[in-house]
Design an enzyme around this catalytic site. Structure first.
Site, mmCIF file in Angstrom:
data_model
loop_
_atom_site.group_PDB
_atom_site.id
_atom_site.type_symbol
_atom_site.label_atom_id
_atom_site.label_comp_id
_atom_site.label_asym_id
_atom_site.label_seq_id
_atom_site.Cartn_x
_atom_site.Cartn_y
_atom_site.Cartn_z
ATOM 1 N N HIS A 131 -29.724 18.470 -12.055
ATOM 2 C CA HIS A 131 -29.973 19.632 -11.193
ATOM 3 C C HIS A 131 -30.631 19.198 -9.896
ATOM 4 O O HIS A 131 -31.549 18.384 -9.925
ATOM 5 C CB HIS A 131 -30.880 20.628 -11.926
ATOM 6 N N LYS A 179 -6.516 12.535 4.134
ATOM 7 C CA LYS A 179 -7.911 12.837 3.777
ATOM 8 C C LYS A 179 -8.855 12.472 4.917
ATOM 9 O O LYS A 179 -9.907 13.103 5.101
ATOM 10 C CB LYS A 179 -8.312 12.105 2.501
ATOM 11 N N GLY A 217 6.217 25.470 3.194
ATOM 12 C CA GLY A 217 5.823 24.904 1.909
ATOM 13 C C GLY A 217 4.332 25.066 1.691
ATOM 14 O O GLY A 217 3.524 24.532 2.460
ATOM 15 N N GLY A 218 3.964 25.792 0.641
ATOM 16 C CA GLY A 218 2.555 26.056 0.359
ATOM 17 C C GLY A 218 2.020 25.261 -0.804
ATOM 18 O O GLY A 218 1.097 25.701 -1.495
ATOM 19 N N THR A 227 3.307 4.577 0.782
ATOM 20 C CA THR A 227 3.089 5.886 1.395
ATOM 21 C C THR A 227 1.640 6.314 1.294
ATOM 22 O O THR A 227 1.057 6.798 2.273
ATOM 23 C CB THR A 227 3.996 6.937 0.726
ATOM 24 N N GLY A 242 0.820 -1.204 0.000
ATOM 25 C CA GLY A 242 0.000 0.000 0.000
ATOM 26 C C GLY A 242 0.852 1.250 0.000
ATOM 27 O O GLY A 242 0.444 2.296 -0.487
#
Length: 469
Positions: free
Chosen positions: A446, A52, A181-182, A42, A40
C-alpha cells in the site's frame, strides 16, 4: 555458391526468430539467422517499441496540460515532432544495438538478405552485394512475420491513406485523422494523436472498440475516450475514401461522410508468406498463414513456424511479440530434445497501451459462459475509485474477475492508466488456477494499484474491504 549446413536455419529475425536463435544456441545448436532488414523485426522497429514511445510522449504532453490539477505550474507549448522522433529512434537504436550484440555473442551467424525456400529445409539468400548463398538446416524455422493489411479496393498511398508504419514516420502532428479499425493498433494511435492535439475519429465495424476484450472493458474504454473527446463510430462499415491535396473524405455505409487530413488503416495484419516458396516446398497455407499443430510443427518434418505467420490447426492466432518469444523458445527446446507442452494462448496477457490502458488474461465473460455454462460462473467488478494509488494518479477504471463457481479464476480484465504493469500477477492467477480465497490471502503493498487485484479477489471471496455495499 556452396550450400552451408547448420543444426538450425531461421528465416526471419523478429521476436519469434531471434528468441529461437538465442535459446537454440544456448542449448548447443549451430544457428544461422536470416533477416532481410534488421534483427528485432516489426516489434522493435515498426511496432511495439516505437508506438509505446509515442504514447509515452503523449502522456508527458497530457501531464503538462493537466499539471495545475496537481499544484504544479507548467506550460504546454506544443509538440516538436522532430524531437519526439529523435527520442523514439534513440530508444529503437539502443535496443537494436544491444540485441545485435547479444545475438553475435552467442555465436549465431546473422545473414543479411532476402531468403526464399528452394528446398524443404534450404533457404537461398540474395544479398545486397548481388551474390547469393544457400543455407540448409537439420531443422528450419519460418518466422517471416506480418504486414499491415488493408481492405479490398482501399489503396494505401503512404501520404493521405497510411498504415501504422507510415504513421510512425510522420514529421508533423496531423490536424485531424480518421482511424479505420478500433482494435489495439487503432486505439493506441488514436490515444497518442489525441494527446498530441489532433482531432481523431475511429471507425469500427464491430459493435465495440477493442472488440476482442471483455465487453465491460470495451465500454469503460469508450467512456474514457468520450471524456477525452475522441470520437468513434462502431457497428458501421467503411465504403470508400477519396483523396485530395487537402485530405481525405471517407464514406461509411448509409452514406455518412467524414473529412480529415489523414486516414490511418488499422484493420489487422496479414502474414508475410507470398513468393517465399512455402507452398512449393510442401507447406500448407491458410489465407497465407502457415498451418501448424499445437507444437508449431508444419506439414514438413523438421520445419516449424512461429510468430505472426502462424495459424494453429487453421484457426486464429495471437499476433503479439511475447507470443513470438514464447513460441521461439518452445521450438528451440523441442529441437534440442527437451520436453515441451503447448502454449495456453488464453493464458497470454493482452494489453492495449492507450490512455487508459486495457489489460486482460484468460477468458471473457462470454467465452467463460460458453465453456463452463452461464450458471457455473460468477463475476465481480472492483472500481478503481476505491484504490488510493489510482486516486493519486487521477485515473479511473476497474478490475473485473470471472471465476468458476467454487473454482479458480478464469479471467482477469483491468482498465486504467498503467494497469498493463498489473497483468503479470493476473497471469499467474489464471495459469496457476488460483482460487479467489487464495489470492485474497496475499498481502499487497500500500498504496499501489496492485491492491486492486487483491481487493477484487477479496470481493470475489466474499470478504470485501474498500467496497461500498
Amino acid at each position: 555458391m556452396a550450400d552451408q549446413q547448420s543444426d538450425l536455419v531461421i528465416l526471419g529475425g523478429g521476436s519469434g526468430g531471434y528468441a529461437a536463435a538465442l535459446r537454440a544456441a544456448e542449448l548447443g545448436k549451430s544457428v544461422v539467422l536470416i533477416e532481410k532488414d534488421r534483427v528485432g523485426g516489426t516489434c522493435l522497429h515498426r511496432g511495439c517499441i516505437p508506438t509505446k514511445a509515442l504514447l509515452h510522449a503523449g502522456e508527458i504532453a497530457d501531464g503538462a496540460r493537466e499539471s495545475a490539477n496537481f499544484g504544479v505550474n507548467a506550460t504546454f507549448e506544443g509538440i516538436d515532432m522532430a524531437g519526439v522522433n529523435k527520442y523514439k529512434d534513440g530508444v529503437i537504436g539502443k535496443n537494436w544495438k544491444g540485441l545485435t550484440g547479444l545475438i553475435k555473442s552467442r555465436g549465431i551467424e546473422i545473414v543479411e538478405g532476402e531468403g526464399v525456400l528452394v528446398g524443404p529445409k534450404t533457404v537461398k539468400v540474395a544479398k545486397q552485394d548481388g551474390s547469393s548463398d544457400t543455407y540448409t538446416g537439420t531443422n528450419l524455422i519460418l518466422a517471416t512475420g506480418s504486414y499491415s493489411r488493408t481492405l479490398p479496393g482501399l489503396e494505401l498511398d503512404g501520404r493521405r491513406v497510411i498504415t501504422s508504419e507510415h504513421a510512425l514516420q510522420l514529421e508533423h502532428v496531423p490536424e485531424s485523422v480518421i482511424v479505420l479499425g478500433g482494435g489495439v493498433i487503432g486505439c493506441e494511435f488514436a490515444s497518442a494523436w489525441t494527446s498530441f492535439g489532433a482531432k481523431v475519429t475511429i471507425v469500427e465495424a464491430l459493435p465495440h472498440l477493442v472488440p476482442l476484450e471483455d465487453e465491460a472493458s470495451s465500454k469503460q474504454l469508450e467512456r474514457a475516450f468520450r471524456k477525452r473527446k475522441i470520437d468513434f463510430k462502431v457497428g458501421v462499415r467503411f465504403e470508400k475514401v477519396e483523396t485530395s491535396d487537402a485530405g481525405v473524405v471517407v464514406t461509411l455505409e448509409g452514406g455518412q461522410t467524414l473529412e480529415a487530413e489523414l486516414l490511418l488503416v488499422a484493420v489487422g495484419r496479414g502474414p508475410v508468406s507470398d513468393g517465399l516458396g512455402y507452398e512449393e516446398q510442401g507447406q500448407r497455407l491458410e489465407r497465407g498463414f502457415v498451418v501448424t499443430d499445437e507444437l508449431l510443427r508444419t506439414a514438413v518434418d523438421g520445419v516449424y513456424a512461429v510468430g505472426d505467420l502462424v495459424s494453429i490447426n487453421g484457426g486464429p492466432h495471437l499476433q503479439l511479440a511475447h507470443v513470438g518469444f514464447a513460441e521461439g523458445i518452445l521450438v528451440a527446446e523441442q529441437i534440442a530434445g527437451l520436453p515441451v507442452v503447448p502454449i495456453d494462448y488464453a493464458g497470454v496477457p493482452r494489453i492495449t497501451y492507450s490512455s487508459p490502458e486495457v489489460a486482460s488474461v484468460g477468458l471473457t465473460e462470454v467465452d467463460a459462459a460458453e465453456k463452463y455454462g452461464v450458471d457455473n460462473i460468477k463475476s465481480v467488478t472492483y472500481d478503481l475509485s476505491g484504490n488510493g494509488r489510482s486516486a493519486i494518479l487521477n485515473t479511473k477504471g476497474a478490475v473485473k474477475l470471472i471465476a468458476q463457481n467454487d473454482g479458480p479464476v478464469v479471467g482477469v480484465h483491468i482498465v486504467g492508466d498503467r494497469v498493463g504493469e498489473l497483468i503479470a500477477e493476473a497471469q499467474l492467477i489464471y495459469n496457476w488456477e488460483a482460487l479467489p480465497g487464495e489470492v485474497a490471502q496475499l498481502v499487497h503493498p500500500h498504496p499501489t494499484q496492485s491492491e486492486a487485484i487483491g481487493e477484487a479477489h477479496m470481493l470475489l471471496a466474499g470478504k470485501p474491504l474498500h467496497v461500498h455495499e
